[in-house]
Design an enzyme around this catalytic site. Structure first.
Site, PDB file in Angstrom:
ATOM      1  N   LYS A 193       0.836  -1.202   0.000  1.00 52.14           N
ATOM      2  CA  LYS A 193       0.000   0.000   0.000  1.00 52.14           C
ATOM      3  C   LYS A 193       0.877   1.261   0.000  1.00 52.14           C
ATOM      4  O   LYS A 193       0.596   2.239  -0.698  1.00 52.14           O
ATOM      5  CB  LYS A 193      -0.939  -0.019   1.219  1.00 52.14           C
ATOM      6  CG  LYS A 193      -2.021  -1.082   1.084  1.00 52.14           C
ATOM      7  CD  LYS A 193      -2.775  -1.362   2.373  1.00 52.14           C
ATOM      8  CE  LYS A 193      -3.653  -2.598   2.199  1.00 52.14           C
ATOM      9  NZ  LYS A 193      -4.347  -3.019   3.413  1.00 52.14           N
ATOM     10  N   ASP A 253     -11.060   2.143   4.009  1.00 56.77           N
ATOM     11  CA  ASP A 253     -11.280   0.696   3.830  1.00 56.77           C
ATOM     12  C   ASP A 253     -12.772   0.396   3.676  1.00 56.77           C
ATOM     13  O   ASP A 253     -13.150  -0.691   3.239  1.00 56.77           O
ATOM     14  CB  ASP A 253     -10.753  -0.080   5.052  1.00 56.77           C
ATOM     15  CG  ASP A 253      -9.381  -0.698   4.804  1.00 56.77           C
ATOM     16  OD1 ASP A 253      -9.032  -0.890   3.627  1.00 56.77           O
ATOM     17  OD2 ASP A 253      -8.686  -0.995   5.793  1.00 56.77           O
ATOM     18  N   GLN A 266      -4.471  -2.083   9.707  1.00 62.10           N
ATOM     19  CA  GLN A 266      -4.285  -3.385   9.069  1.00 62.10           C
ATOM     20  C   GLN A 266      -4.787  -4.501   9.989  1.00 62.10           C
ATOM     21  O   GLN A 266      -4.400  -4.570  11.156  1.00 62.10           O
ATOM     22  CB  GLN A 266      -2.795  -3.584   8.727  1.00 62.10           C
ATOM     23  CG  GLN A 266      -2.506  -4.842   7.933  1.00 62.10           C
ATOM     24  CD  GLN A 266      -3.163  -4.851   6.542  1.00 62.10           C
ATOM     25  OE1 GLN A 266      -3.120  -3.864   5.819  1.00 62.10           O
ATOM     26  NE2 GLN A 266      -3.783  -5.958   6.185  1.00 62.10           N
TER      27      GLN A 266
END
Ligand code: NAD
Length: 295
Positions: free
Chosen positions: A53, A120, A97
């Site tokens: 990312k 997200d 994460q």
């Protein structure tokens, strides 16, 4: 003859488009998108995802910050950091994460992220807005699949779509998005899961199959009708003596057998996977422009 949906090439095109947008922003003196990622512990897969990312951000000209913690961090400390980033005007998008260590309540952390920074798309506010068709951050994997369907101009209206898997990050949002009154969408959707009976009968009636269950080569030729579109989301890492790394990735679809029956099919690797990160970048761009949450 089937056509391969090339996720790698499509992702490269989308990255170029995003980079061009960033150049425009720079020329106009606007705000460069900035993504922050919190990484707790040293899980190998999580480290790889976060590194990917970070690399993707710098490739398109975004700023990125990775905040690392040992897995001894308390839930309270993590929530405090999230609250601090929520208030930081420099940071447009925040991802934590997953998975987090067991002593931390993941749902609590997801819900602590301000919906406007939840790129997200996991916060219940974003999920709820997506369900009722309001502008929302759509989670990266389903968003990437929609983008592939759109860019390959695959017809969806009135089609029977079978989604195998009902997870919050793939199967469930995918089923909702494909039944929306829009393109891609307007499908008649059947969701199958681990308790579904007579699965092969159901998949044989599908015009579009999205396989997201995480079982290597699960979908075989006998489960697919001629002319189907098959989207393979699964990633299973298996040992291989034919690769340098000693590993290879397998999808949920038995590609060699199934592909000849399809009109379109995604490969693994190089299908859905590369689209996931570019969708996160697109969400971060939307966040920097305050498009979903203007105030
Ligand atoms: P998950 O384990 O959370 O969910 C799996 C789902 O499959 C469950 O809903 C379960 O009911 C269903 N299932 C399990 N066995 C089944 C069976 N025999 N028949 C029918 N349904 C069955 O998984 P997930 O997070 O949704 O991920 C699914 C797969 O997609 C995994 O391989 C994962 O690695 C992969 N994935 C890939 C990407 C990407 O970017 N390409 C992103 C996310 C997940």
């Amino acid at each position: 003859m089937y056509r391969i949906i090339d996720g790698k090439a499509t992702a490269a095109t989308v990255r170029e488009e995003i980079a061009a947008e960033v150049n425009k922003i720079k020329e106009q003196g606007g705000k460069i998108p900035h993504l922050a990622a919190i990484l707790v512990g040293h899980d190998g897969a999580s480290e790889t995802y976060v590194a990917g990312k970070e690399k993707a951000c710098s490739a398109v000209g975004f700023y990125s910050t990775v905040i690392r913690y040992e897995d001894t961090i308390t839930e309270h400390e993590l929530l405090e950091k999230v609250a601090e980033i929520n208030k930081d005007p420099e940071i447009d998008g925040l991802i934590v994460q997953l998975p987090l260590p067991q002593h931390i309540n993941e749902q609590k952390v997801i819900e602590a992220i301000r919906p406007a920074k939840d790129v997200d798309g996991f916060h219940p506010v974003n999920v709820g807005r997506m369900v009722i068709g309001l502008p929302a951050y759509i989670s990266a994997t389903p968003a990437g699949i929609l983008e592939l369907i759109e860019r390959y101009r695959i017809p969806t209206e009135g089609k029977h779509c079978v989604v195998i898997g009902r997870s919050n990050i793939v199967g469930k949002p995918m089923s909702i998005l494909l039944s929306r009154k829009s393109y891609p969408g307007n499908c008649t959707v059947t969701v199958c899961h681990s308790r579904t009976q007579h699965l092969a009968e159901i998949t044989r009636s599908a015009d579009i199959i999205v396989a997201a269950l995480g079982k290597a080569k699960f979908l075989t030729a006998g489960m697919v009708k001629d002319g189907a579109v098959v989207i393979d989301v699964g990633i299973t890492r298996v040992k291989s003596d034919k690769t340098k790394s000693g590993w290879k990735l397998l999808g949920d679809v038995d590609f060699e057998q199934v592909a000849p029956k399809c009109t379109y099919i995604t490969p693994v690797p190089g299908g859905v996977g590369p689209m996931t990160i570019v969708s996160l970048l697109k969400n971060t761009l939307l966040a920097a422009r305050r498009e979903i949450y203007p105030s």
